[in-house]
Design an enzyme around this catalytic site. Structure first.
Site, PDB file in Angstrom:
ATOM      1  N   ARG A  37      -1.165  -4.761  -6.284  1.00  0.00           N
ATOM      2  CA  ARG A  37      -0.957  -6.214  -6.332  1.00  0.00           C
ATOM      3  C   ARG A  37       0.286  -6.507  -7.161  1.00  0.00           C
ATOM      4  O   ARG A  37       0.380  -6.077  -8.306  1.00  0.00           O
ATOM      5  CB  ARG A  37      -2.193  -6.875  -6.939  1.00  0.00           C
ATOM      6  N   GLU A  53      -2.457  -0.187   8.195  1.00  0.00           N
ATOM      7  CA  GLU A  53      -3.458  -1.098   8.735  1.00  0.00           C
ATOM      8  C   GLU A  53      -2.879  -1.971   9.846  1.00  0.00           C
ATOM      9  O   GLU A  53      -1.656  -2.057  10.017  1.00  0.00           O
ATOM     10  CB  GLU A  53      -4.044  -1.981   7.631  1.00  0.00           C
ATOM     11  N   HIS A  56       3.254  -7.510   1.759  1.00  0.00           N
ATOM     12  CA  HIS A  56       2.561  -8.385   2.700  1.00  0.00           C
ATOM     13  C   HIS A  56       1.473  -9.193   2.013  1.00  0.00           C
ATOM     14  O   HIS A  56       1.072  -8.889   0.886  1.00  0.00           O
ATOM     15  CB  HIS A  56       1.936  -7.563   3.833  1.00  0.00           C
ATOM     16  N   HIS A  77       0.836  -1.199   0.000  1.00  0.00           N
ATOM     17  CA  HIS A  77       0.000   0.000   0.000  1.00  0.00           C
ATOM     18  C   HIS A  77       0.873   1.253   0.000  1.00  0.00           C
ATOM     19  O   HIS A  77       1.900   1.295   0.686  1.00  0.00           O
ATOM     20  CB  HIS A  77      -0.904   0.032   1.237  1.00  0.00           C
TER      21      HIS A  77
END
Length: 322
Positions: free
Chosen positions: A198, A120, A178, A103
């Protein structure tokens, strides 16, 4: 105004890697065999949460924020974020491995997508034996090394794999490559953003037989190529106490394991409060009403609340504020 503890209709998301645990374990109203996510609190465009309980039922979260910004969010939150709800709350069921992804940070997300970045955290609610996460690199790599691994299909050899168990908690800062592994069920707290790059998807095909889009070039400037052991969160599990888990600029999360009634003074808390029930059940009450909460459910408490009373004989809760 009567801003009692609010519950919302879950927004269910089919995912290639999803399963049935959100329905089987939490009772989410899914008819799909590949439900991967339940968005519990969201103001992401086209996915805005709708109140499910009490006299405000059928009202959207955004409508409430627009009408009662300070009362619901808190003045300090409105000063920072305006009338945009700053976090997104989810439960995630990974029947299969998620794609390897990254991200962007706030600056890059703002420049490219006019969006927040996506910091997050994850709380593991259930994990099959041997289940794991991918979190970061297992050594420092160069951008050239990374690109070569994509060409050679050897990216997985550069990544750190972490076995997980119920109660494990992870903080995923922007830039950290991740993935959630197969067999993991977790609660996710993140900035309000749906920006994901991605980079590897195990060459899987969607139901139309197409490979999913990769974001190889976009990810290059977003990735932190250093090995960093900064992802696993250590926290106290003292009973009937507020235990700090994560305190970052975007959200604060505490762990509460309770076996008796518990009262929290929120008179000086200039923020909304969210409770995610990760085990057991509880009755959550403020001055304006009460709501029952069981494992896999979430409630939002308005910032104007002076105190919160939790009535329970046994529950584990994640408490989220700004």
């Amino acid at each position: 105004m009567n801003l009692y503890p609010l519950k919302f209709n879950p927004i269910l998301k089919e995912r290639l890697w999803g399963g049935t645990k959100l329905k089987d374990l939490f009772g989410k109203p899914s008819t799909s065999e590949i439900t991967g996510e339940s968005w519990e609190l969201s103001t992401v465009k086209d996915d805005i949460s709708i109140v499910s309980n009490g006299e405000l039922a059928s009202t959207s979260l955004q409508e409430l924020i627009d009408k009662y910004p300070v009362e619901l969010l808190g003045k300090s939150v409105v000063d920072r974020f305006g009338t945009e709800f700053p976090i997104l709350i989810k439960f995630i069921d990974a029947k299969q491995d998620l794609s390897i992804q990254v991200h962007p940070n706030d600056a890059l997300a703002k420049e490219r997508h006019n969006s927040f970045g996506k910091t997050e955290m994850w709380y593991i609610m259930d994990a099959d034996p041997g289940a794991e996460l991918v979190v970061g690199f297992n050594k420092d790599v160069s951008k050239t090394d990374y690109r070569q691994s994509l060409t050679n299909d050897t990216l997985l050899e550069l990544l750190h794999h972490e076995k997980v168990h119920e109660g494990d908690t992870f903080f995923i800062n922007t830039g950290k490559i991740h993935a959630i592994g197969a067999g993991v069920l977790l609660a996710e707290i993140q900035q309000t953003s749906d920006i994901t790059y991605r980079v590897f998807d195990f060459n899987r095909k969607d139901k139309e037989g197409n490979l999913r889009e990769l974001h190889t070039e976009l990810a290059l400037e977003a990735i932190d190529y250093k090995k960093k052991d900064d992802f696993k969160v250590g926290y106290s599990k003292k009973m009937n106490s507020v235990n700090t888990m994560v305190d970052c600029p975007y959200f604060k999360t505490n762990f509460l394991e309770l076996d008796k009634n518990f009262t929290i003074d929120t008179n000086n808390r200039d923020s909304f409060t969210i409770y995610m029930c990760v085990d057991g059940r509880a009755l959550i009450e403020n001055e304006f009403g009460k709501v029952s909460l069981q494992k896999g459910e979430t409630t939002l408490i308005a910032a104007m609340s002076q105190k919160i009373i939790i009535d329970t004989e046994g529950a584990k809760l994640l408490e989220v504020t700004i």
